[in-house]
Design an enzyme around this catalytic site. Sequence first.
Site, PDB file in Angstrom:
ATOM      1  N   LYS A   1       3.068 -45.918  12.553  1.00  0.00           N
ATOM      2  CA  LYS A   1       3.549 -47.098  13.242  1.00  0.00           C
ATOM      3  C   LYS A   1       4.468 -46.675  14.390  1.00  0.00           C
ATOM      4  O   LYS A   1       5.012 -45.572  14.309  1.00  0.00           O
ATOM      5  CB  LYS A   1       4.270 -48.038  12.278  1.00  0.00           C
TER       6      LYS A   1
ATOM      7  N   ASP B   1       1.500 -47.240   6.677  1.00  0.00           N
ATOM      8  CA  ASP B   1       2.737 -48.019   6.548  1.00  0.00           C
ATOM      9  C   ASP B   1       3.373 -47.489   5.273  1.00  0.00           C
ATOM     10  O   ASP B   1       2.857 -47.718   4.170  1.00  0.00           O
ATOM     11  CB  ASP B   1       2.433 -49.517   6.413  1.00  0.00           C
ATOM     12  N   HIS B   2       4.480 -46.759   5.417  1.00  0.00           N
ATOM     13  CA  HIS B   2       4.974 -46.031   4.247  1.00  0.00           C
ATOM     14  C   HIS B   2       5.427 -46.956   3.121  1.00  0.00           C
ATOM     15  O   HIS B   2       5.551 -46.526   1.985  1.00  0.00           O
ATOM     16  CB  HIS B   2       6.054 -45.011   4.631  1.00  0.00           C
TER      17      HIS B   2
ATOM     18  N   LYS C   1       5.180 -46.806  -1.611  1.00  0.00           N
ATOM     19  CA  LYS C   1       6.269 -46.925  -2.591  1.00  0.00           C
ATOM     20  C   LYS C   1       5.682 -47.381  -3.932  1.00  0.00           C
ATOM     21  O   LYS C   1       4.883 -48.314  -3.991  1.00  0.00           O
ATOM     22  CB  LYS C   1       7.326 -47.926  -2.092  1.00  0.00           C
TER      23      LYS C   1
ATOM     24  N   GLU D   1      19.151 -53.306   5.331  1.00  0.00           N
ATOM     25  CA  GLU D   1      19.567 -51.911   5.511  1.00  0.00           C
ATOM     26  C   GLU D   1      21.052 -51.873   5.809  1.00  0.00           C
ATOM     27  O   GLU D   1      21.552 -52.697   6.578  1.00  0.00           O
ATOM     28  CB  GLU D   1      18.808 -51.276   6.666  1.00  0.00           C
TER      29      GLU D   1
ATOM     30  N   HIS E   1       6.276 -53.606   7.702  1.00  0.00           N
ATOM     31  CA  HIS E   1       6.682 -53.474   6.299  1.00  0.00           C
ATOM     32  C   HIS E   1       6.769 -54.833   5.585  1.00  0.00           C
ATOM     33  O   HIS E   1       6.282 -54.989   4.470  1.00  0.00           O
ATOM     34  CB  HIS E   1       8.032 -52.758   6.193  1.00  0.00           C
TER      35      HIS E   1
HETATM   36  C1  BG6 Z   1      11.066 -47.463   9.477  1.00  0.00           C
HETATM   37  C2  BG6 Z   1      11.894 -48.133  10.536  1.00  0.00           C
HETATM   38  O1  BG6 Z   1       9.706 -47.805   9.628  1.00  0.00           O
HETATM   39  O2  BG6 Z   1      11.505 -47.904   8.191  1.00  0.00           O
HETATM   40  C3  BG6 Z   1      13.371 -47.845  10.341  1.00  0.00           C
HETATM   41  O3  BG6 Z   1      11.472 -47.676  11.819  1.00  0.00           O
HETATM   42  C4  BG6 Z   1      13.792 -48.190   8.938  1.00  0.00           C
HETATM   43  O4  BG6 Z   1      14.160 -48.541  11.286  1.00  0.00           O
HETATM   44  C5  BG6 Z   1      12.845 -47.582   7.907  1.00  0.00           C
HETATM   45  O5  BG6 Z   1      15.110 -47.724   8.741  1.00  0.00           O
HETATM   46  C6  BG6 Z   1      13.159 -48.093   6.521  1.00  0.00           C
HETATM   47  O6  BG6 Z   1      12.410 -47.381   5.582  1.00  0.00           O
HETATM   48  P1  BG6 Z   1      12.921 -47.251   4.069  1.00  0.00           P
HETATM   49  O7  BG6 Z   1      11.805 -46.576   3.356  1.00  0.00           O
HETATM   50  O8  BG6 Z   1      14.179 -46.453   4.119  1.00  0.00           O
HETATM   51  O9  BG6 Z   1      13.180 -48.641   3.603  1.00  0.00           O
END
Ligand code: BG6
Length: 480
Positions: A147, A176-177, A181, A215, A239
């Site tokens: 992304k 999309d990581h 999860k 966050e 996400h």
């Molecule tokens: C990323 C964003 O895709 O996901 C970041 O670009 C964000 O801004 C991050 O901090 C959050 O990922 P996770 O896995 O820490 O929730």
Amino acid sequence: MTHTFVIFGASGDLTSRKLIPALYNLHVKKRLPAGTRIVGFSRTEFSHEAWRESLAESTAAFVGKRFDAAVWADFASRIFYHAGDIGDAAAFTALAEFLNQLEGEGRTSRVYYLSTAPRFYGPACEHLGTAGLAEESNGPRRVVIEKPFGTDLATARALNKTVHLSFAEHQVYRIDHYLGKETVQNLMVLRFANAIFEPIWNRNFIDHVQITVAEEVDVGSRAGYYDTAGVMRDMIQNHLMQLLMVTAMEPPARYAADPVRDEKVKVLLSVRSKTPEDIAHDTVRGQYEGYLQAKGVAPGSRTATFAAIKLGIDNWRWQGVPFYLRSGKAMSCRTTQIVIQFREPPHMLFDKGPRTMAGANRLVIQVQPAEGIQLHFQTKVPDAGMKMRQTDLDFNYGKEFKGQMPEAYERLLLDAIEGDASLFARADEVEAAWNICDPILSTWDQADAPPLHPYEPGYWGPTASSDWMAAQNRNWFDAC
Ligand code: BG6
């Protein structure tokens, strides 16, 4: 068949922070198929050995106690490096020769991982195609694209078109990581491997759904990128849309890439479109105080670092059930949670005082960092007449399954190597997500746009967000 995992953007941050540690962990767990090679490609000149050494250092820092010098030495023997300029078509012909020599005879599957600046996604795919690297006669050829996939619907469509000039859709893995999860995958297990949830997972029992990705960190050193993206492009388009789809989808016909993605896309296609007036009512946006002082932020920037949006899904299951999506930086704590807020009982026999939705049943799916699930329900307080109090059943991943949760990238990289696209976004999915976000972004860009509320870091976003929920007789479930 052997496997080659080629990383474009090999000297970048993602490679050292996520990709190599994930591949190393897979190697430690003996999950990386035998005969898997890792090839780095970027402009910087490195010998194989010099790249291995620099990765040893960063991997040791990122995997911590799991790092073992002897295991690393074994893993490092799979790693190679080839220097080249991603913007130069000739570099891909040289890469093709390098790979052919490295792989020798026999069938090989290849993954090309684009961990580069997004402006190179299109050209890299074109060059891969021209150099014959997408051609599948000697084994599967897959491309993984990070992304952001486009910055709006038009650019996402254009990128899909360019990618498809070289790769067929079955070869394209848009990552999309969040889908990597464990707790997000578990949402499908919770819904479709248990008999008790699905019958009540609909408009007859559910009042509304909240999806929060909060966050604690602010934009940090990424302000240059973030200021052009904001929370909609950085988090919500990808996400949060993924979490929405997995929460709201119908059961797929089979657990396989296309049946799963067919159902996910239907959710996005059913999201009610919004007029600018709807957007004024149905969204709240904010910017944390201090954002404008971050290095890389344009003077007077109106980029939103917080957004809350209300979406309706026009189908039989969800008609009339609002989905609230909320995300922001510099908030109270780091938490990703999905709250299924059930309706109140139709008639209350006990404790007939004034009732609020806060007392109704609630299922809280804690995606991270306190991975688990809680079911909130009313219980009789002992020795107090028929007085009630809300209590919960609490499932905690850490307590139940001892051991570390794997990093999202481990699962996703292995799936890409093995050719399972279930947890990757399809072209139509990405476009449908932009189709929801585009009108919001363009309304927010207008001169008479809804206000951008300032908020103090360390809380749950602007107070306008809780006032907005209260005006709908609902409350955010704000818990860390
Ligand atoms: C990323 C964003 O895709 O996901 C970041 O670009 C964000 O801004 C991050 O901090 C959050 O990922 P996770 O896995 O820490 O929730």
